[in-house]
Design a protein around this motif. Structure first.
Motif, PDB file in Angstrom:
ATOM      1  N   SER A  99      12.455  -2.643 -13.562  1.00  0.00           N
ATOM      2  CA  SER A  99      11.159  -3.306 -13.759  1.00  0.00           C
ATOM      3  C   SER A  99      10.030  -2.305 -13.598  1.00  0.00           C
ATOM      4  O   SER A  99       9.712  -1.912 -12.482  1.00  0.00           O
ATOM      5  CB  SER A  99      10.971  -4.421 -12.722  1.00  0.00           C
ATOM      6  N   ARG A 102       4.028  -4.251  -9.831  1.00  0.00           N
ATOM      7  CA  ARG A 102       4.394  -4.860  -8.545  1.00  0.00           C
ATOM      8  C   ARG A 102       5.869  -4.761  -8.182  1.00  0.00           C
ATOM      9  O   ARG A 102       6.329  -5.444  -7.268  1.00  0.00           O
ATOM     10  CB  ARG A 102       3.950  -6.317  -8.535  1.00  0.00           C
ATOM     11  N   HIS A 103       6.625  -3.939  -8.880  1.00  0.00           N
ATOM     12  CA  HIS A 103       8.034  -3.743  -8.542  1.00  0.00           C
ATOM     13  C   HIS A 103       8.331  -2.311  -8.133  1.00  0.00           C
ATOM     14  O   HIS A 103       7.942  -1.373  -8.822  1.00  0.00           O
ATOM     15  CB  HIS A 103       8.940  -4.104  -9.723  1.00  0.00           C
ATOM     16  N   ARG A 145       3.626  -5.384  -1.324  1.00  0.00           N
ATOM     17  CA  ARG A 145       2.903  -6.397  -2.113  1.00  0.00           C
ATOM     18  C   ARG A 145       1.754  -6.997  -1.349  1.00  0.00           C
ATOM     19  O   ARG A 145       0.669  -7.206  -1.886  1.00  0.00           O
ATOM     20  CB  ARG A 145       3.860  -7.534  -2.481  1.00  0.00           C
ATOM     21  N   THR A 182       5.068 -13.800 -14.570  1.00  0.00           N
ATOM     22  CA  THR A 182       3.944 -13.187 -13.857  1.00  0.00           C
ATOM     23  C   THR A 182       2.603 -13.754 -14.349  1.00  0.00           C
ATOM     24  O   THR A 182       1.722 -14.064 -13.553  1.00  0.00           O
ATOM     25  CB  THR A 182       3.970 -11.652 -14.046  1.00  0.00           C
TER      26      THR A 182
END
Ligand code: ATP
Ligand code: AMO
Length: 478
Positions: A243, A247-248, A452, A347
Motif C-alpha cells: 500500500s 497512511r500505510h 496515524r 479511504t
C-alpha cells in the motif's frame, strides 16, 4: 566551572546576567564588518547571539572568524543576556523572544566534517522570515529530507513531532496503568499469520519458516485466557501490504489493549474512548511549546489546540447509519457505486463521512460501531441479534481511522469454526486456540496506529513524517 545552562532557560534569564551554554549554530548573519549575528539552536529553541567589535567586547578577528564558522557546528558560548536592538527582535525562534545574548567567548566543540545536504534552517524556517525578506519559501522536499533523516530530525518541527509522539505513548501508558492494566511485550516471531494470513512477512528462522507478527492480537487474547484481566502493549507491527499511500507503513507502532468485561462490550469501548480523550487532552495541555514550534515552522498546521473538536459525549454511530448518511449525501465510490452496508469503507468514503459527522455533530473524533461481520477478522464476535453484523467498531480522527477493535469470540468451538471459514487452520495457532479450549472470559480490545494518531492530530498529511525511519513498500530499493 559552573554548570551549563540549557538554551531554553537562557531565554528566560533576566537581562544583564551572564550565561554559559552549548548549542548548534543554526544560522549566521553578518551586519557590516563589525557585527555578526549567530542564531543558536537547541531542540525547540533558537536564540540570537550578537558578536560586536563595538564597545571592545570582542576583537575584529573574532568577528571575522565567527562569520566563517560552519553552520551546524556545536559551540560553547559565554555571554550576557540583553534586549535585542530595535528591529532586531528574534524572528528565527520557535517563539519570538525578547532576549538575545551578547557573546563574549565562543569555542567550537564539534563542526561538521562533510557538506550538509541542506540547511536545517531551510527544512524548517518560519514563514514570517521569508515574508519579511520578500523571498519564496524554499521547502525541502520529503524525499531529500527522509534521505538525510539524521540532519532533518534536528529541526524544531521534528523535535516537536517526536516529543508529541513520545507524549502519546506516555499518556496511553499512564491512563491504562491507572486503570489496572498490565504492560506486556509479546514475541514478534510467529508460527503463522495473525490477522488473516495474507499480509505477513516471512522470515528464515533456522531454515524453518516463521512470520513477523501483524499485530499482538493472538498474544494479547492469550493473556486474557491466562487470567491477566487487562493488558496493553506498545510495540512494532509488521504488514507486508503493498500500500503506497499517505497512511500505510510496512512497519508501524501499535498501541494495543485487551480486557475482560462484565456485561457488555461497550465497557471496552468506554475504556478506549476514555483513554483516547486522555491522550488528546493531555497533548493539548502539556505540549504547548511543541505545538507552537509546529505552528510557526515549516509544517503548515494550525495549532492542534485550537481546532481539534473533541466532544464530552463522543458521537457513536452505527456503521449502517454511517452508510445511510453517505447515501443521503449522494456519495458514490470511484467506480460510481453507492456505498454498501456490507462492505468496508474506502479511504474516500471514510473522509466524506468524517466531513458529514463534523457538519452534523461538530466533532473531529467519533466512533463507528457494529461493523458488518464479513469485513472483520475471524476473532470478531458476531452480533447475537443479527448474524450479518459484529460487535466491533472503528474510531476516527479528522475523518480517518485511528483505531480498530471489538468484542472477541471466547468460545473455542465458535472460534475454530470462524478460523476455518477464514482459511486459518486452528492447529497452526495451537497456543492461541488452547487458551480458549481451556476456558476464557468474555473480552474485547482495540489497536491504534501510533504514527496515524500523530499524523492526524498534527495534520502532517503523510504518515512518514511521524515515523523515525519510515518503512514503506519502496524501502531498501536501490
Ligand atoms: P486501513 O483501513 O487504513 O488500511 P487497516 O489496517 O484497518 O487500516 P484494512 O482494513 O486491512 O486496513 O485495509 C482496507 C482499507 O485500507 C481500504 O478500505 C483502504 O481504505 C485502505 N487501503 C489499503 N491499501 C490501499 C491502497 N493501496 N490505496 C489506497 N487505500 C488503501
Ligand atoms: P487494524 O489492522 O485495523 O487492527 O490496525 C489497527 C490500527 O493500526 C493502524 N494501522 C496502520 N498504521 C500504519 N500503517 C499501516 N499499514 C497500518 N495498518 C493499520 C490503524 C489501525 O486502526 N488486531 C486489530 C486491532 C484490535 O482489534 O485490537 C488490528 O490490528 O491506526
Amino acid at each position: 566551572t559552573p554548570d551549563l545552562t540549557s538554551l531554553i532557560s537562557v531565554v528566560e534569564t533576566p537581562e544583564g546576567e551572564h550565561v554559559k551554554f552549548r548549542a548548534r549554530i543554526h544560522h549566521i548573519r553578518p551586519l557590516g564588518s563589525k557585527i555578526v549575528f549567530l542564531i543558536f539552536r537547541s531542540q525547540l529553541t533558537t536564540l540570537q547571539g550578537v558578536l560586536t567589535e563595538e564597545e571592545g567586547m570582542v576583537s575584529q578577528n573574532m568577528v571575522r572568524w565567527a562569520e566563517g564558522l560552519n553552520r551546524e557546528s556545536i559551540v560553547l558560548v559565554e555571554g550576557m543576556v540583553q534586549k535585542p536592538g530595535d528591529g532586531q527582535e528574534e524572528v528565527h525562534s520557535t517563539r519570538v523572544h525578547n532576549h538575545e545574548v551578547k557573546v563574549e567567548k565562543l569555542f567550537v566543540v564539534t563542526s561538521p566534517s562533510s557538506t550538509l545536504p541542506f540547511q536545517v534552517e531551510d527544512a524548517a524556517r518560519p514563514e514570517e522570515y521569508y515574508r519579511r525578506e520578500g523571498s519564496h519559501f524554499p521547502r525541502i522536499n520529503q524525499k531529500t529530507r527522509l534521505a538525510n533523516r539524521a540532519l532533518d530530525l534536528r529541526s524544531p518541527v521534528n523535535q516537536a513531532i517526536f516529543r508529541i509522539r513520545s507524549g502519546v505513548c506516555t499518556l496511553f501508558r499512564e491512563y491504562l496503568l491507572a486503570h489496572r492494566f498490565l504492560e506486556i511485550q509479546s514475541s514478534k516471531f510467529q508460527e503463522s499469520g495473525t490477522e488473516s494470513g495474507a499480509a505477513v512477512f516471512k522470515v528464515d528462522y533456522f531454515r524453518r519458516p516463521a512470520f513477523l507478527a501483524q499485530s499482538p492480537q493472538l498474544a494479547k487474547q492469550m493473556c486474557i485466557a491466562a487470567d491477566m484481566e487487562r493488558v496493553f502493549e506498545i510495540g512494532p507491527v509488521f504488514r507486508a501490504e503493498n500500500s503506497n499511500t499517505h497512511r500505510h507503513l510496512t512497519e508501524f507502532t501499535g498501541l494495543d489493549l485487551e480486557m475482560q468485561f462484565d456485561h457488555h462490550y461497550h465497557e471496552v469501548l468506554d475504556m478506549l474512548d476514555g483513554m483516547l480523550k486522555h491522550i488528546f487532552r493531555g497533548l493539548q495541555e502539556r505540549f504547548k511549546d511543541e505545538a507552537c514550534a509546529l505552528h510557526i515552522e515549516a509544517v503548515k498546521t494550525q495549532f492542534p489546540h485550537d481546532d481539534l473538536v473533541i466532544l464530552d459525549e463522543t458521537p457513536r454511530i452505527r456503521f449502517a447509519d454511517g452508510i445511510k448518511m453517505l447515501r443521503e449525501d449522494g456519495y458514490k465510490d470511484d467506480d460510481g457505486d453507492e456505498p454498501s452496508e456490507f462492505e468496508d469503507l474506502t479511504t474516500n468514503a471514510e473522509r466524506r463521512l468524517g466531513q458529514l459527522v463534523k457538519e452534523k455533530y461538530g466533532a473531529d473524533y467519533y466512533i463507528l460501531d457494529k461493523f458488518p461481520l464479513e469485513v472483520r477478522p475471524f476473532y470478531t464476535m458476531p452480533d447475537p441479534e443479527d448474524g450479518k453484523l459484529s460487535n466491533s467498531f472503528d474510531i476516527f480522527l479528522r475523518g480517518e481511522e485511528i483505531l480498530s477493535g471489538g468484542q472477541r469470540i471466547h468460545v473455542a468451538s465458535m472460534l475454530e469454526e470462524r478460523m476455518r471459514m477464514a482459511d486459518v487452520e486452528p492447529d497452526q495457532a495451537k497456543d492461541y486456540v488452547n487458551g480458549f479450549r481451556w476456558g476464557c472470559p468474555p473480552h474485547g480490545g482495540g489497536g491504534i496506529g501510533l504514527e496515524r494518531i500523530v499524523m492526524l492530530f498534527l495534520k502532517l498529511g503523510d504518515i512518514r513524517y511521524s515515523s523515525l525511519l519510515p518503512r514503506d513498500p519502496r524501502s531498501f530499493a536501490r
